[in-house]
Scaffold this motif. Structure first.
Motif, PDB file in Angstrom:
ATOM      1  N   THR A  18       2.524   9.390   2.235  1.00 10.39           N
ATOM      2  CA  THR A  18       1.995   9.159   3.579  1.00 10.39           C
ATOM      3  C   THR A  18       0.542   8.687   3.579  1.00 10.39           C
ATOM      4  N   HIS A  19       0.002   8.426   2.421  1.00 10.85           N
ATOM      5  CA  HIS A  19      -1.419   8.089   2.310  1.00 10.85           C
ATOM      6  C   HIS A  19      -1.685   6.611   2.025  1.00 10.85           C
ATOM      7  N   CYS A  20      -0.892   5.726   2.642  1.00 10.58           N
ATOM      8  CA  CYS A  20      -1.072   4.295   2.377  1.00 10.58           C
ATOM      9  C   CYS A  20      -2.427   3.788   2.877  1.00 10.58           C
ATOM     10  N   ARG A  21      -2.929   4.321   3.972  1.00 13.31           N
ATOM     11  CA  ARG A  21      -4.251   3.894   4.452  1.00 13.31           C
ATOM     12  C   ARG A  21      -5.353   4.321   3.489  1.00 13.31           C
ATOM     13  N   LEU A  22      -5.160   5.467   2.868  1.00 10.16           N
ATOM     14  CA  LEU A  22      -6.140   5.930   1.892  1.00 10.16           C
ATOM     15  C   LEU A  22      -6.133   5.012   0.668  1.00 10.16           C
ATOM     16  N   ASN A  58       0.296  -5.573   2.544  1.00 16.80           N
ATOM     17  CA  ASN A  58       0.971  -4.587   3.388  1.00 16.80           C
ATOM     18  C   ASN A  58       2.483  -4.753   3.267  1.00 16.80           C
ATOM     19  N   TYR A  93       0.844  -1.201   0.000  1.00 10.61           N
ATOM     20  CA  TYR A  93       0.000   0.000   0.000  1.00 10.61           C
ATOM     21  C   TYR A  93       0.877   1.247   0.000  1.00 10.61           C
ATOM     22  N   GLY A 111      -5.663   1.826   0.799  1.00 14.35           N
ATOM     23  CA  GLY A 111      -6.488   0.703   1.245  1.00 14.35           C
ATOM     24  C   GLY A 111      -7.967   1.015   1.166  1.00 14.35           C
ATOM     25  N   SER A 112      -8.332   2.210   1.566  1.00 11.26           N
ATOM     26  CA  SER A 112      -9.745   2.609   1.510  1.00 11.26           C
ATOM     27  C   SER A 112     -10.252   2.677   0.080  1.00 11.26           C
ATOM     28  N   HIS A 148     -10.601  -0.851  -1.174  1.00 19.44           N
ATOM     29  CA  HIS A 148     -11.734  -1.513  -0.537  1.00 19.44           C
ATOM     30  C   HIS A 148     -13.039  -1.107  -1.212  1.00 19.44           C
TER      31      HIS A 148
END
Length: 102
Positions: free
Chosen positions: A38-42, A63, A27, A44-45, A48
């Motif tokens: 810095t937007h690895c969680r974004l 990951n 990600y 994932g979103s 998803h």
């Protein structure tokens, strides 16, 4: 830094669509390639929320440790069908299967 979600989604989809069969990215790597490291969680979103009809090989994103998505049992099967092997701890061997971006 504010992110234009529509543009970010387009970039993520484009990057994920380009991951070759038998390779994976993390990600964080996808986020870095979008210019937003810095937007690895974004990432994932966004993935998803991708519809199956989009035809994206989302299963090729794991990951940074090579862990697959919790609860998505099919991801491992899809990766194995492409020849990707897993370490004894259940993670993709990133040194072996990570797409080398050169």
């Amino acid at each position: 830094m504010a992110v234009d979600i529509a543009s970010f989604r387009k970039d993520v989809y484009s990057i994920v669509a380009s991951i070759p069969r038998g390779r994976v990215l993390s990600y964080g790597q996808v986020a870095w390639l979008t210019g937003h490291p810095t937007h690895c969680r974004l990432v994932g979103s966004v993935l998803h929320g991708a519809a199956e009809s989009d035809g994206l090989p989302c299963h090729r994103v794991v990951n940074s440790a090579g862990r697959t998505v919790p609860g998505w049992q099919e991801q491992r099967r899809l990766l194995e069908a492409e020849g990707i092997t897993f370490r004894p701890n259940g993670c993709v061997d990133m040194k072996k299967w990570q797409w080398k971006l050169e």
